[in-house]
Design a protein around this motif. Structure first.
Motif, short mmCIF file in Angstrom:
data_model
loop_
_atom_site.label_atom_id
_atom_site.label_comp_id
_atom_site.label_asym_id
_atom_site.label_seq_id
_atom_site.Cartn_x
_atom_site.Cartn_y
_atom_site.Cartn_z
N GLY A 238 54.39 21.57 57.24
CA GLY A 238 54.89 20.26 56.83
C GLY A 238 55.71 19.55 57.91
N TRP B 251 45.32 9.52 53.34
CA TRP B 251 45.14 9.79 51.91
C TRP B 251 44.93 8.45 51.21
CZ3 TRP B 251 44.39 14.67 50.32
CH2 TRP B 251 44.73 15.66 51.23
N GLY C 268 42.66 27.86 49.57
CA GLY C 268 43.92 28.39 50.08
C GLY C 268 43.72 29.38 51.20
N GLY D 125 40.47 29.63 53.04
CA GLY D 125 40.50 28.99 54.34
C GLY D 125 41.39 27.76 54.36
N TYR D 126 41.55 27.21 55.56
CA TYR D 126 42.29 25.96 55.72
C TYR D 126 41.27 24.92 56.13
CZ TYR D 126 46.03 22.75 56.84
OH TYR D 126 46.87 21.66 56.84
N ASP D 127 40.98 23.96 55.26
CA ASP D 127 39.89 23.03 55.50
C ASP D 127 40.32 21.64 55.02
OD1 ASP D 127 37.58 21.47 55.30
OD2 ASP D 127 36.32 23.17 54.71
N GLU D 128 40.68 20.79 56.00
CA GLU D 128 41.25 19.49 55.66
C GLU D 128 40.25 18.63 54.89
OE1 GLU D 128 43.10 17.61 59.00
OE2 GLU D 128 43.56 15.82 57.82
N SER E 91 39.89 19.79 51.45
CA SER E 91 41.10 19.53 50.66
C SER E 91 41.04 18.11 50.07
CB SER E 91 42.37 19.73 51.49
OG SER E 91 42.62 18.64 52.35
N MET F 65 50.45 23.14 40.81
CA MET F 65 51.43 23.44 41.86
C MET F 65 52.57 24.26 41.25
SD MET F 65 52.58 20.60 44.55
CE MET F 65 53.45 21.02 46.04
N GLU G 147 60.27 24.58 46.41
CA GLU G 147 59.48 23.55 47.07
C GLU G 147 60.42 22.48 47.64
OE1 GLU G 147 56.69 22.85 48.78
OE2 GLU G 147 55.66 23.73 47.06
N LEU H 44 54.12 18.11 49.58
CA LEU H 44 53.32 16.93 49.90
C LEU H 44 52.10 16.84 49.01
CD1 LEU H 44 53.32 17.19 53.81
CD2 LEU H 44 54.82 15.83 52.35
N GLN I 231 49.86 13.71 47.49
CA GLN I 231 48.46 13.49 47.87
C GLN I 231 47.60 13.44 46.61
OE1 GLN I 231 48.10 16.95 50.38
NE2 GLN I 231 49.07 15.95 52.14
P1 ADP Z 1 53.88 23.53 52.77
O1 ADP Z 1 54.31 22.70 53.95
O2 ADP Z 1 55.00 24.34 52.15
O3 ADP Z 1 52.66 24.35 53.02
P2 ADP Z 1 53.33 21.00 51.49
O4 ADP Z 1 52.79 20.64 50.16
O5 ADP Z 1 54.63 20.36 51.90
O6 ADP Z 1 53.44 22.57 51.57
O7 ADP Z 1 52.28 20.62 52.63
C1 ADP Z 1 51.10 21.32 52.83
C2 ADP Z 1 50.13 20.47 53.63
O8 ADP Z 1 49.07 21.30 54.08
C3 ADP Z 1 49.47 19.38 52.81
O9 ADP Z 1 49.16 18.29 53.66
C4 ADP Z 1 48.19 20.04 52.31
O10 ADP Z 1 47.16 19.12 52.02
C5 ADP Z 1 47.83 20.94 53.47
N1 ADP Z 1 47.18 22.19 53.08
C6 ADP Z 1 47.76 23.28 52.53
N2 ADP Z 1 46.86 24.27 52.37
C7 ADP Z 1 45.68 23.79 52.82
C8 ADP Z 1 44.37 24.35 52.93
N3 ADP Z 1 44.12 25.59 52.55
N4 ADP Z 1 43.39 23.58 53.46
C9 ADP Z 1 43.67 22.30 53.85
N5 ADP Z 1 44.88 21.74 53.78
C10 ADP Z 1 45.87 22.47 53.27
#
Ligand code: ADP
Length: 456
Positions: A18, A237, A311, A336-339, A342, A354, A359, A363, A367
């Motif tokens: 973040g 977003w 996740g 995975g991490y996949d924008e 998401s 959530m 927390e 974010l 979103q």
């Molecule tokens: P934190 O910073 O504690 O992980 P936040 O909700 O503040 O949590 O921000 C997380 C950010 O990362 C957001 O923009 C969210 O969309 C993104 N994110 C988290 N996990 C994933 C994922 N697995 N794939 C894509 N984006 C992710």
């Protein structure tokens, strides 16, 4: 007004969590408001070329040599990349095996020394530091410049041995912490203003057991500690113009939202019925409470509900989610991490889960609301500021707040949400949450007011 803004992360150059998005979002909005911001970011070697200016920084022997190279980045704008010995690594904090680099203290102490030198050499009106990686800069400055310290994550404080205190300089006495050295506790003590990332979190962290051991120094600051809610990038977003999602939609025409749901249900191979779709997009860590979802998965047929989780993180959590998804037509898990995914998931969801244990801001709930997806949250941190419960606050409610942090409370809140959101009232709620301004404009104005107050 000229502000020096020092951070270990800045999107999209160096992004771990973040902090990167918050730093880039705030700086962008400050610049749009006419504030002249010098951003100082460690030179992790992520930007290959485009250096337009170089400043030699006058740091103590242990921290140097140090230089600030100004680059004009196509997305991030003007940034000073700070080069000090050892700072360039493949990941800002972690080795490939997931453990921290062994020299993290040395790396960020040198970075902080370079930040202090930059401040001495350029005399900004205000200094804005973020988290422990930059906090020690204040130990090395006399007189102290007008300063703001943002607290993004109190879990990391950079605490280490007392030998550092000798190297620091004029303010080092404030940085002593139980015989050792703690950059964050010291900066909390001396910064002119200390800012948590949400108003509610600012009240939590002074309560016993919720300030990661820093409750006392935080309490000692009284009114100098405040909370300012993070924003999100509303151009990324954006349900009307977003490039990521199946169909665009808006508060006046929500029809595209159903197409988004159909597409993601199809993509994940979930059953095609008319039950609601709940989604979660998250890091898989204890903080995010994803283990609390497991009992819910067993009840999806009965509720009825479909659930999709994206996740990445702790192996023991992903293993459990993989096992729960096998053979299920109602639950899908993507590890995975996949924008891009998401966006598709959040836009396609009806409900956003959530169940965080804590927390600071969060974010993803913002979103989700931007994409007309109704959040179900725990009553903690920034979730309290952003998601009033619709039953407790019929006129201004935005989602469903769990009674406590447990699976039972989650299942109850889901039942409540499914009952309410199966009715026509869902569209009213969707329109309400879509119309909120989550951009950085308002938070930036709050920071500008602070900058003005402390620099006069
Ligand atoms: P934190 O910073 O504690 O992980 P936040 O909700 O503040 O949590 O921000 C997380 C950010 O990362 C957001 O923009 C969210 O969309 C993104 N994110 C988290 N996990 C994933 C994922 N697995 N794939 C894509 N984006 C992710």
């Amino acid at each position: 007004m000229r502000v020096t803004f020092a951070t270990a992360e800045f999107s999209p150059i160096a992004s771990v969590g973040g902090l990167a998005a918050a730093a880039a979002g705030l700086v962008g909005a400050l610049r749009r408001s006419g504030i002249d911001v010098d951003v100082l970011l460690p030179d992790y070697n992520a930007v290959a070329d485009g250096v337009v200016d170089t400043i030699e920084l006058d740091v103590p022997l242990w921290a140097g040599p140090a230089t600030a190279k100004r680059v004009e980045h196509p997305v991030a704008g003007s940034i000073y990349l700070i080069d000090v010995p050892g700072i360039a690594k493949s990941h800002p904090y972690l080795q490939p095996d997931g453990n921290g680099w062994l020299d993290n203290t040395d790396r960020f102490m040198r970075f902080s020394a370079a930040v202090a030198a930059f401040i001495r050499q350029t005399s900004p009106d205000v200094v804005h530091l973020n988290d422990w990686h930059t906090a020690a800069a204040l130990a090395m400055l006399d007189p102290l410049p007008p300063s703001v310290l943002s607290l993004h994550n109190l879990a990391h404080q950079g605490a280490t041995g007392g030998e550092w205190l000798e190297l620091l300089g004029p303010q080092s006495a404030h940085f002593e912490w139980w015989g050792g050295f703690n950059p964050l506790s010291g900066a909390i003590a001396v910064a002119h203003k200390v800012v948590a990332v949400s108003p509610h979190h600012a009240t939590e962290i002074v309560s016993d057991g919720q300030g990661f051991g820093l409750e006392e120094p935080l309490r000692a600051r009284g009114d100098a500690l405040i909370g300012i809610l993070n924003g999100i990038d509303t151009t990324v977003w954006d349900p009307q113009h977003g490039g990521y999602i199946e169909a665009s939609f808006s508060a006046t025409d929500l029809s595209g939202k159903a197409d988004c749901r159909d597409a993601v249900v199809d993509e994940l191979g979930l059953v095609d019925d008319d039950s609601l779709l709940a989604v979660a997009v998250t890091r898989l860590t204890d903080q995010k409470g994803i283990d609390l979802l497991l009992p819910l998965i067993e009840l999806l047929d009965e509720i009825p509900l479909r659930l999709a989780v994206l996740g990445s993180g702790d192996r023991h959590l992903s293993d459990q989610l993989v096992a729960a998804s096998q053979g299920s037509a109602r639950f899908a898990f993507v590890d995975g991490y996949d924008e891009a995914l998401s966006h598709r998931l959040i836009a396609g969801g009806d409900l956003f889960l959530m169940p965080s244990r804590f927390e600071p801001c969060g974010l993803t709930q913002m979103q989700a609301m931007r994409y007309a997806t109704i959040p179900i949250v725990t009553p903690v941190g920034g979730l309290v500021d952003t998601v009033p419960d619709v039953d407790a606050h019929p006129r201004r409610g935005r989602g469903f707040v769990m009674a406590d942090i447990s699976s039972t409370a989650l299942v109850s809140a889901v039942h409540r949400a499914v009952r309410r959101c199966s009715s026509r009232r869902l569209d009213t709620l969707r329109k309400r949450v879509m119309s909120i301004d989550w951009s950085w404009d308002a938070p930036a104005q709050q920071f500008i007011k602070i900058y003005r107050d402390i620099s006069h």
